[in-house]
Write a protein that holds these residues in place. Structure first.
Motif, PDB file in Angstrom:
ATOM      1  N   UNK A 347       0.843  -1.194   0.000  1.00  0.00           N
ATOM      2  CA  UNK A 347       0.000   0.000   0.000  1.00  0.00           C
ATOM      3  C   UNK A 347       0.876   1.241   0.000  1.00  0.00           C
ATOM      4  N   UNK A 348       0.693   2.062  -1.004  1.00  0.00           N
ATOM      5  CA  UNK A 348       1.358   3.360  -1.069  1.00  0.00           C
ATOM      6  C   UNK A 348       0.463   4.263  -1.910  1.00  0.00           C
ATOM      7  N   UNK A 349      -0.149   5.250  -1.290  1.00  0.00           N
ATOM      8  CA  UNK A 349      -0.964   6.200  -2.037  1.00  0.00           C
ATOM      9  C   UNK A 349      -0.004   7.160  -2.743  1.00  0.00           C
ATOM     10  N   UNK A 350       0.347   6.806  -3.948  1.00  0.00           N
ATOM     11  CA  UNK A 350       1.401   7.509  -4.670  1.00  0.00           C
ATOM     12  C   UNK A 350       1.052   8.979  -4.892  1.00  0.00           C
ATOM     13  N   UNK A 351       2.057   9.855  -4.875  1.00  0.00           N
ATOM     14  CA  UNK A 351       1.795  11.280  -5.082  1.00  0.00           C
ATOM     15  C   UNK A 351       1.041  11.547  -6.391  1.00  0.00           C
ATOM     16  N   UNK A 352       0.034  12.405  -6.309  1.00  0.00           N
ATOM     17  CA  UNK A 352      -0.759  12.846  -7.466  1.00  0.00           C
ATOM     18  C   UNK A 352      -1.492  11.681  -8.138  1.00  0.00           C
ATOM     19  N   UNK A 353      -1.786  10.647  -7.353  1.00  0.00           N
ATOM     20  CA  UNK A 353      -2.395   9.435  -7.884  1.00  0.00           C
ATOM     21  C   UNK A 353      -3.770   9.682  -8.479  1.00  0.00           C
ATOM     22  N   UNK A 354      -4.489  10.691  -8.003  1.00  0.00           N
ATOM     23  CA  UNK A 354      -5.806  10.965  -8.570  1.00  0.00           C
ATOM     24  C   UNK A 354      -5.730  11.925  -9.745  1.00  0.00           C
ATOM     25  N   UNK A 355      -4.524  12.316 -10.138  1.00  0.00           N
ATOM     26  CA  UNK A 355      -4.318  13.173 -11.309  1.00  0.00           C
ATOM     27  C   UNK A 355      -3.556  12.414 -12.395  1.00  0.00           C
ATOM     28  N   UNK A 356      -2.435  11.813 -11.996  1.00  0.00           N
ATOM     29  CA  UNK A 356      -1.564  11.113 -12.942  1.00  0.00           C
ATOM     30  C   UNK A 356      -1.882   9.626 -12.976  1.00  0.00           C
ATOM     31  N   UNK A 357      -1.805   9.051 -14.153  1.00  0.00           N
ATOM     32  CA  UNK A 357      -1.996   7.611 -14.327  1.00  0.00           C
ATOM     33  C   UNK A 357      -0.630   6.934 -14.231  1.00  0.00           C
ATOM     34  N   UNK A 358      -0.287   6.480 -13.038  1.00  0.00           N
ATOM     35  CA  UNK A 358       1.044   5.929 -12.788  1.00  0.00           C
ATOM     36  C   UNK A 358       1.367   4.713 -13.654  1.00  0.00           C
ATOM     37  N   UNK A 359       0.368   3.991 -14.089  1.00  0.00           N
ATOM     38  CA  UNK A 359       0.631   2.805 -14.909  1.00  0.00           C
ATOM     39  C   UNK A 359       1.244   3.185 -16.247  1.00  0.00           C
ATOM     40  N   UNK A 360       1.159   4.467 -16.618  1.00  0.00           N
ATOM     41  CA  UNK A 360       1.696   4.914 -17.908  1.00  0.00           C
ATOM     42  C   UNK A 360       3.192   5.238 -17.853  1.00  0.00           C
ATOM     43  N   UNK A 361       3.766   5.366 -16.638  1.00  0.00           N
ATOM     44  CA  UNK A 361       5.193   5.700 -16.558  1.00  0.00           C
ATOM     45  C   UNK A 361       5.915   4.965 -15.431  1.00  0.00           C
ATOM     46  N   UNK A 362       5.268   3.991 -14.825  1.00  0.00           N
ATOM     47  CA  UNK A 362       5.895   3.237 -13.734  1.00  0.00           C
ATOM     48  C   UNK A 362       5.356   1.814 -13.734  1.00  0.00           C
ATOM     49  N   UNK A 363       6.020   0.940 -12.991  1.00  0.00           N
ATOM     50  CA  UNK A 363       5.559  -0.427 -12.769  1.00  0.00           C
ATOM     51  C   UNK A 363       5.252  -0.549 -11.282  1.00  0.00           C
ATOM     52  N   UNK A 364       4.024  -0.902 -10.945  1.00  0.00           N
ATOM     53  CA  UNK A 364       3.598  -0.959  -9.549  1.00  0.00           C
ATOM     54  C   UNK A 364       3.282  -2.398  -9.180  1.00  0.00           C
ATOM     55  N   UNK A 365       4.021  -2.916  -8.206  1.00  0.00           N
ATOM     56  CA  UNK A 365       3.906  -4.317  -7.813  1.00  0.00           C
ATOM     57  C   UNK A 365       3.594  -4.458  -6.335  1.00  0.00           C
ATOM     58  N   UNK A 366       3.078  -5.613  -5.963  1.00  0.00           N
ATOM     59  CA  UNK A 366       2.943  -5.947  -4.557  1.00  0.00           C
ATOM     60  C   UNK A 366       4.265  -6.543  -4.074  1.00  0.00           C
ATOM     61  N   UNK A 367       4.441  -6.553  -2.762  1.00  0.00           N
ATOM     62  CA  UNK A 367       5.707  -7.033  -2.213  1.00  0.00           C
ATOM     63  C   UNK A 367       5.954  -8.501  -2.543  1.00  0.00           C
ATOM     64  N   UNK A 368       4.916  -9.290  -2.642  1.00  0.00           N
ATOM     65  CA  UNK A 368       5.095 -10.711  -2.945  1.00  0.00           C
ATOM     66  C   UNK A 368       5.657 -10.939  -4.344  1.00  0.00           C
ATOM     67  N   UNK A 369       5.557  -9.919  -5.205  1.00  0.00           N
ATOM     68  CA  UNK A 369       6.079 -10.047  -6.566  1.00  0.00           C
ATOM     69  C   UNK A 369       7.596  -9.963  -6.632  1.00  0.00           C
ATOM     70  N   UNK A 370       8.241  -9.679  -5.505  1.00  0.00           N
ATOM     71  CA  UNK A 370       9.698  -9.557  -5.499  1.00  0.00           C
ATOM     72  C   UNK A 370      10.366 -10.843  -5.965  1.00  0.00           C
ATOM     73  N   UNK A 371       9.735 -11.984  -5.719  1.00  0.00           N
ATOM     74  CA  UNK A 371      10.343 -13.266  -6.095  1.00  0.00           C
ATOM     75  C   UNK A 371      10.314 -13.493  -7.609  1.00  0.00           C
TER      76      UNK A 371
END
Length: 427
Positions: A347-371
């Motif tokens: 859980x991280x409410x990313x800065x400007x999340x309700x304005x910017x579409x983070x999926x368009x310039x970042x990769x957002x994963x859950x912690x279990x995806x580290x493996x």
């Protein structure tokens, strides 16, 4: 506030209108609360290796519609801006119109109480990993948003700096007492807090202890807008009310990266202290990998100047796991140097999340995806990477502080977030 006088409606018509507005308000509030709570359990942070990065849950804002009389003028101003990157916003046209309206109308009253030589009014400094707090204090003074007339104010700023208290060696217990005494003095001296129990007041802090320093005032936590660098539920962050402040370590050591895809030959990079569970796992699983450049400690400056920063330039994806708090200045570093940030957080409410579409310039994963981290990154095609990189360059200005502030920089984005939230306040 401006209000147009309307013809007096018959009692029955007024009652019907009032009932309709009440029903609409209830539906809006219920929907808004549902979507905000849903984000806590939402699977939307999951990244599927076979698809592009999945969208973050967006906490909906309810910007006030532009008045009919303003539409033509605002559209002309918005059209004159060379945005050119509609694809990085959730609602680009809404952002255009409301941003210009915000710049021309939004007003903030800053309480004058408190000695600037102690913990009030002015920033401690504009450098280091807590620089965002200092920049906001200074930028607000440099901007046209401040009004000396509280009757014209949309929001009220509580100008106490926990960063300055921390710099003077104030303990957490004393810090809590200082914040409590200061806010209670404002409540007793002025009538403004009591009109809304503080919902039209806001407080800014980037240091994590600053969040805890508000605990002595439950209504400050529950009602006021807290603009914080640690937007996590375990410190009472309320997504539809509070604002995520980007943690930006300025000044940057090197110029901004971008449009340099051919130089990015390393798949992924991370170096830092193992001060959280996810960082320990990241280092244990991947520190000996030949394609991921993972170091279980910070890079020693003795091996060369700016070695850490230069690695951002030659890397495609920069891993950004949370440390002692969910936030990290590494995200803003990655954006500045043109390296796609890979968020590893449940859980991280990313800065400007309700304005910017983070999926368009970042990769957002859950912690279990580290493996499966390496496979996830390798499954992103070259075309997808190029699109992410180009979009990343487009949002760099939003994660940059300036003095004085410039349009669309971090300060103006925070002010826009506050502008969205002030429409929820009714007297």
């Amino acid at each position: 506030m401006l209000a147009a006088k309307l013809p007096q409606a018959p009692p029955s018509a007024a009652l019907t209108l009032r009932s309709s507005l009440l029903t609409l308000a209830i539906i809006t509030l219920v929907s808004f609360t549902f979507l905000s709570l849903k984000s806590l359990h939402s699977p939307s942070l999951q990244y599927s290796p076979s698809t592009s990065p999945t969208p973050l849950t967006v906490h909906p804002s309810l910007p006030k519609a532009v008045d009919d009389g303003d539409v033509d003028n605002v559209e002309k101003v918005a059209a004159s801006e060379n945005y050119g990157y509609d694809d990085v916003y959730h609602f680009p046209e809404v952002f255009r119109l409301n941003y210009e309206r915000m710049r021309s109308r939004f007003k903030v009253y800053v309480y004058s109480d408190g000695d600037p030589n102690t913990y009030y009014q002015t920033p401690r400094k504009l450098t280091g990993k807590y620089a965002s707090e200092g920049y906001f204090f200074q930028n607000l003074r440099e901007s046209n948003f401040v009004t000396d007339d509280p009757d014209r104010a949309d929001l009220f700023f509580i100008p106490i700096s926990c960063h300055k208290m921390r710099g003077k060696g104030i303990s957490y217990e004393n810090m809590t007492k200082i914040v409590q005494d200061y806010v209670e003095s404002l409540i007793s001296k002025y009538p403004y807090w009591n009109r809304t129990l503080g919902t039209d007041h806001f407080f800014v802090t980037c240091h994590d202890v600053g969040v805890r320093a508000t605990e002595g005032l439950p209504n400050l936590v529950k009602n006021a807008i807290r603009v914080v660098c640690s937007p996590s539920y375990d410190v009472g962050f309320i997504p539809h009310k509070d604002v995520a402040l980007p943690q930006v370590l300025q000044p940057f050591a090197l110029p901004a990266g971008g449009n340099d895809i051919e130089n990015r030959t390393t798949l992924g990079f991370w170096a830092g202290h193992r001060n959280s569970k996810i960082r320990v796992i990241l280092a244990q699983v991947w520190e000996n990998d030949t394609e991921l450049d993972i170091s279980n400690n910070r890079i020693n400056r003795a091996i060369g100047p700016l070695v850490y920063q230069k690695r951002f330039y030659r890397t495609k994806f920069c891993i950004c796991p949370g440390g002692s708090q969910v936030n990290s200045a590494r995200i803003a570093d990655s954006i500045h140097y043109g390296c796609i940030p890979v968020i590893l957080s449940n859980y991280y409410d990313l800065p400007f999340n309700d304005i910017l579409d983070w999926r368009k310039f970042a990769v957002v994963l859950k912690e279990k995806d580290v493996y499966q981290l390496k496979q996830i990154l390798k499954n992103i095609t070259q075309d997808e990477f190029v699109t992410l990189h180009n979009n990343l360059v487009k949002v760099q200005k939003h994660f940059q502080w300036n003095t004085p502030p410039v349009s669309h920089d971090a300060f103006h984005m925070i002010m826009y977030e506050l502008w969205l939230r002030h429409h929820m306040v009714k007297y």
